[in-house]
Write a protein that holds these residues in place. Sequence first.
Motif, PDB file in Angstrom:
ATOM      1  N   LEU A  92       1.253  -1.235   0.180  1.00 52.87           N
ATOM      2  CA  LEU A  92      -0.116  -0.199   0.351  1.00 52.87           C
ATOM      3  C   LEU A  92       1.039   1.231   0.200  1.00 52.87           C
ATOM      4  O   LEU A  92       2.189   1.150   0.567  1.00 52.87           O
ATOM      5  CB  LEU A  92      -1.192  -0.414   1.405  1.00 52.87           C
ATOM      6  N   GLU A  93       0.504   2.741  -1.091  1.00 52.36           N
ATOM      7  CA  GLU A  93       1.627   2.900  -0.632  1.00 52.36           C
ATOM      8  C   GLU A  93       1.163   4.529   0.016  1.00 52.36           C
ATOM      9  O   GLU A  93       0.380   5.113   0.154  1.00 52.36           O
ATOM     10  CB  GLU A  93       0.982   4.018  -2.309  1.00 52.36           C
ATOM     11  N   SER A  94       1.551   4.199   1.623  1.00 51.06           N
ATOM     12  CA  SER A  94       1.414   5.033   2.576  1.00 51.06           C
ATOM     13  C   SER A  94       2.867   6.135   1.980  1.00 51.06           C
ATOM     14  O   SER A  94       3.381   5.473   1.486  1.00 51.06           O
ATOM     15  CB  SER A  94       1.865   3.856   3.828  1.00 51.06           C
ATOM     16  N   SER A  95       2.811   6.577   2.822  1.00 48.21           N
ATOM     17  CA  SER A  95       4.356   8.280   3.083  1.00 48.21           C
ATOM     18  C   SER A  95       5.468   6.891   3.929  1.00 48.21           C
ATOM     19  O   SER A  95       6.160   7.085   3.377  1.00 48.21           O
ATOM     20  CB  SER A  95       3.962   9.096   4.149  1.00 48.21           C
ATOM     21  N   ASN A  96       5.031   6.564   4.702  1.00 43.70           N
ATOM     22  CA  ASN A  96       5.996   6.097   4.620  1.00 43.70           C
ATOM     23  C   ASN A  96       6.437   4.985   3.871  1.00 43.70           C
ATOM     24  O   ASN A  96       7.644   4.579   4.325  1.00 43.70           O
ATOM     25  CB  ASN A  96       5.585   5.102   6.572  1.00 43.70           C
ATOM     26  N   HIS A  97       5.387   3.518   3.757  1.00 46.43           N
ATOM     27  CA  HIS A  97       5.854   2.781   2.473  1.00 46.43           C
ATOM     28  C   HIS A  97       7.493   4.074   1.479  1.00 46.43           C
ATOM     29  O   HIS A  97       7.929   2.965   1.135  1.00 46.43           O
ATOM     30  CB  HIS A  97       5.075   2.066   1.828  1.00 46.43           C
ATOM     31  N   LEU A  98       6.930   4.549   0.643  1.00 48.97           N
ATOM     32  CA  LEU A  98       6.880   5.812  -0.346  1.00 48.97           C
ATOM     33  C   LEU A  98       7.953   6.049  -0.019  1.00 48.97           C
ATOM     34  O   LEU A  98       9.341   6.354  -1.021  1.00 48.97           O
ATOM     35  CB  LEU A  98       6.144   6.784  -0.826  1.00 48.97           C
ATOM     36  N   PHE A  99       8.086   7.101   1.703  1.00 54.44           N
ATOM     37  CA  PHE A  99       9.515   7.784   1.553  1.00 54.44           C
ATOM     38  C   PHE A  99      10.522   6.622   2.243  1.00 54.44           C
ATOM     39  O   PHE A  99      11.681   7.890   2.036  1.00 54.44           O
ATOM     40  CB  PHE A  99       9.375   8.989   2.013  1.00 54.44           C
ATOM     41  N   GLU A 100      10.916   6.353   2.973  1.00 58.55           N
ATOM     42  CA  GLU A 100      11.568   4.782   3.248  1.00 58.55           C
ATOM     43  C   GLU A 100      11.289   3.545   3.171  1.00 58.55           C
ATOM     44  O   GLU A 100      12.743   2.908   3.324  1.00 58.55           O
ATOM     45  CB  GLU A 100      10.215   4.902   5.585  1.00 58.55           C
ATOM     46  N   SER A 101      10.454   2.665   3.293  1.00 58.22           N
ATOM     47  CA  SER A 101      10.602   1.362   3.514  1.00 58.22           C
ATOM     48  C   SER A 101      10.798   1.017   1.656  1.00 58.22           C
ATOM     49  O   SER A 101      10.969  -0.450   2.087  1.00 58.22           O
ATOM     50  CB  SER A 101      10.196   0.698   4.230  1.00 58.22           C
ATOM     51  N   CYS A 102       9.877   1.546   0.629  1.00 61.63           N
ATOM     52  CA  CYS A 102       9.770   0.309  -0.181  1.00 61.63           C
ATOM     53  C   CYS A 102      11.377   0.530  -0.898  1.00 61.63           C
ATOM     54  O   CYS A 102      12.513   1.429  -0.770  1.00 61.63           O
ATOM     55  CB  CYS A 102       9.337   1.855  -1.369  1.00 61.63           C
ATOM     56  N   PRO A 103      11.946  -0.917  -1.696  1.00 61.62           N
ATOM     57  CA  PRO A 103      13.174  -1.475  -2.183  1.00 61.62           C
ATOM     58  C   PRO A 103      13.701  -0.294  -2.914  1.00 61.62           C
ATOM     59  O   PRO A 103      14.671  -0.125  -3.080  1.00 61.62           O
ATOM     60  CB  PRO A 103      13.104  -2.759  -2.665  1.00 61.62           C
ATOM     61  N   PHE A 104      12.762   0.133  -3.372  1.00 62.35           N
ATOM     62  CA  PHE A 104      13.189   1.098  -4.424  1.00 62.35           C
ATOM     63  C   PHE A 104      13.483   2.626  -4.528  1.00 62.35           C
ATOM     64  O   PHE A 104      15.043   3.230  -4.723  1.00 62.35           O
ATOM     65  CB  PHE A 104      11.723   1.593  -5.573  1.00 62.35           C
ATOM     66  N   THR A 105      12.973   2.938  -3.353  1.00 66.07           N
ATOM     67  CA  THR A 105      13.211   4.439  -2.149  1.00 66.07           C
ATOM     68  C   THR A 105      14.478   4.412  -1.338  1.00 66.07           C
ATOM     69  O   THR A 105      15.596   4.891  -1.036  1.00 66.07           O
ATOM     70  CB  THR A 105      11.904   4.859  -1.695  1.00 66.07           C
ATOM     71  N   THR A 106      14.381   2.776  -1.599  1.00 63.70           N
ATOM     72  CA  THR A 106      15.699   2.688  -0.151  1.00 63.70           C
ATOM     73  C   THR A 106      17.262   2.463  -1.115  1.00 63.70           C
ATOM     74  O   THR A 106      17.895   3.595  -0.464  1.00 63.70           O
ATOM     75  CB  THR A 106      15.707   1.039   0.224  1.00 63.70           C
ATOM     76  N   ARG A 107      17.466   2.265  -1.907  1.00 67.59           N
ATOM     77  CA  ARG A 107      17.992   2.096  -3.354  1.00 67.59           C
ATOM     78  C   ARG A 107      19.208   3.480  -2.505  1.00 67.59           C
ATOM     79  O   ARG A 107      19.937   3.649  -3.032  1.00 67.59           O
ATOM     80  CB  ARG A 107      18.192   2.137  -4.837  1.00 67.59           C
ATOM     81  N   ILE A 108      17.627   4.353  -3.203  1.00 68.43           N
ATOM     82  CA  ILE A 108      18.326   6.206  -3.634  1.00 68.43           C
ATOM     83  C   ILE A 108      18.885   6.529  -2.041  1.00 68.43           C
ATOM     84  O   ILE A 108      19.877   6.897  -1.713  1.00 68.43           O
ATOM     85  CB  ILE A 108      16.832   6.916  -3.595  1.00 68.43           C
ATOM     86  N   TRP A 109      18.642   6.006  -1.009  1.00 67.96           N
ATOM     87  CA  TRP A 109      18.619   6.346   0.516  1.00 67.96           C
ATOM     88  C   TRP A 109      20.122   6.068   0.446  1.00 67.96           C
ATOM     89  O   TRP A 109      21.022   6.244   1.424  1.00 67.96           O
ATOM     90  CB  TRP A 109      17.245   6.043   1.810  1.00 67.96           C
ATOM     91  N   ASN A 110      20.441   4.654   0.446  1.00 66.68           N
ATOM     92  CA  ASN A 110      21.242   4.296   0.249  1.00 66.68           C
ATOM     93  C   ASN A 110      22.648   4.817  -0.488  1.00 66.68           C
ATOM     94  O   ASN A 110      23.383   5.360   0.170  1.00 66.68           O
ATOM     95  CB  ASN A 110      21.581   2.401   0.125  1.00 66.68           C
ATOM     96  N   LYS A 111      22.197   5.613  -1.399  1.00 64.38           N
ATOM     97  CA  LYS A 111      22.863   5.319  -2.772  1.00 64.38           C
ATOM     98  C   LYS A 111      23.353   7.402  -2.298  1.00 64.38           C
ATOM     99  O   LYS A 111      24.321   7.381  -2.096  1.00 64.38           O
ATOM    100  CB  LYS A 111      22.078   6.090  -4.086  1.00 64.38           C
ATOM    101  N   VAL A 112      22.417   7.987  -1.455  1.00 61.19           N
ATOM    102  CA  VAL A 112      22.885   9.231  -0.868  1.00 61.19           C
ATOM    103  C   VAL A 112      23.941   8.483   0.817  1.00 61.19           C
ATOM    104  O   VAL A 112      24.125  10.076   0.014  1.00 61.19           O
ATOM    105  CB  VAL A 112      21.589   9.796  -0.393  1.00 61.19           C
ATOM    106  N   GLY A 113      23.611   7.835   1.155  1.00 65.46           N
ATOM    107  CA  GLY A 113      23.841   7.665   2.182  1.00 65.46           C
ATOM    108  C   GLY A 113      25.587   7.360   2.070  1.00 65.46           C
ATOM    109  O   GLY A 113      26.870   8.172   2.111  1.00 65.46           O
ATOM    110  N   ASP A 114      25.894   6.641   0.455  1.00 67.19           N
ATOM    111  CA  ASP A 114      27.491   6.537   0.445  1.00 67.19           C
ATOM    112  C   ASP A 114      27.660   8.009   0.037  1.00 67.19           C
ATOM    113  O   ASP A 114      29.192   8.235  -0.192  1.00 67.19           O
ATOM    114  CB  ASP A 114      26.743   5.706  -0.945  1.00 67.19           C
ATOM    115  N   TRP A 115      26.804   8.782  -0.626  1.00 65.55           N
ATOM    116  CA  TRP A 115      27.806  10.402  -1.161  1.00 65.55           C
ATOM    117  C   TRP A 115      27.831  10.993   0.057  1.00 65.55           C
ATOM    118  O   TRP A 115      29.206  11.432   0.042  1.00 65.55           O
ATOM    119  CB  TRP A 115      26.453  11.150  -2.367  1.00 65.55           C
ATOM    120  N   LEU A 116      26.908  10.956   0.958  1.00 64.03           N
ATOM    121  CA  LEU A 116      27.736  12.224   1.889  1.00 64.03           C
ATOM    122  C   LEU A 116      28.321  11.127   3.190  1.00 64.03           C
ATOM    123  O   LEU A 116      29.237  12.067   3.497  1.00 64.03           O
ATOM    124  CB  LEU A 116      25.926  11.979   3.242  1.00 64.03           C
ATOM    125  N   GLY A 117      28.591   9.493   2.871  1.00 60.38           N
ATOM    126  CA  GLY A 117      29.676   8.833   4.043  1.00 60.38           C
ATOM    127  C   GLY A 117      29.348   9.395   5.721  1.00 60.38           C
ATOM    128  O   GLY A 117      28.613   9.611   5.692  1.00 60.38           O
TER     129      GLY A 117
END
Length: 215
Positions: free
Chosen positions: A93-118
């Motif tokens: 279900l597309e909730s805010s929590n899923h969409l911006f935090e737990s979705c496997p596709f958006t999780t990739r983005i967060w992880n990539k940003v995490g690598d960028w920020l170091g």
Amino acid sequence: MIAEMSFSGQQMKKKDFVKNYAIAIRGRGSGVVLQDTILRKLGLIWRLKVLSKVSIFAWRLILGRLLTRENLKNRGILVEDRDCCCVFCFKALESSNHLFESCPFTTRIWNKVGDWLGNSVKITIEELKNFGEHLEKIKALEEQLTVGVIWLAIVWNLWLSRNAILFKGNIFNFNNDCYSVIVLVSWKWFRTVNASSMTCNFHYWNTFPLSYIKR
């Protein structure tokens, strides 16, 4: 000049807006619990020099009023379960929590940003997701605003990507297209909130994020 705006027929300074908005929300019986953490988030968003539509989006997200498919279902606008799933993964279900935090596709983005920020920020990527709840780890206001800009660039561009898929049928390469836009947009917004950032070119920001913050 301190901007002023009308609220219930009275003029007020921007710094008073968050407090009065909270009072109005409570008075309307919205059921939104405006805890100190939420008020800190709203107050910090108000300080970011971004377009009004971006600030409004952030406020709606923080207050749980974003028109996700879950909220549309709760309002009776969407009925069928197949119309309520996440447009990224089609598995939940597309909730805010899923969409911006737990979705496997958006999780990739967060992880990539995490690598960028170091190690350039004092909070983890999981703490960045829950923006505003760990600000005590960041003492300098300038750094808080910069972290806020990065968080806002992430969630705003995820929302734009979601809308482009839903309404235009676009297809994205999340690891490249969405991430690249986040880095570019965060750099542009960073230059509006940080006094020392005007000499920060994009290449330097892309390579050494947050290195221009005065600590």
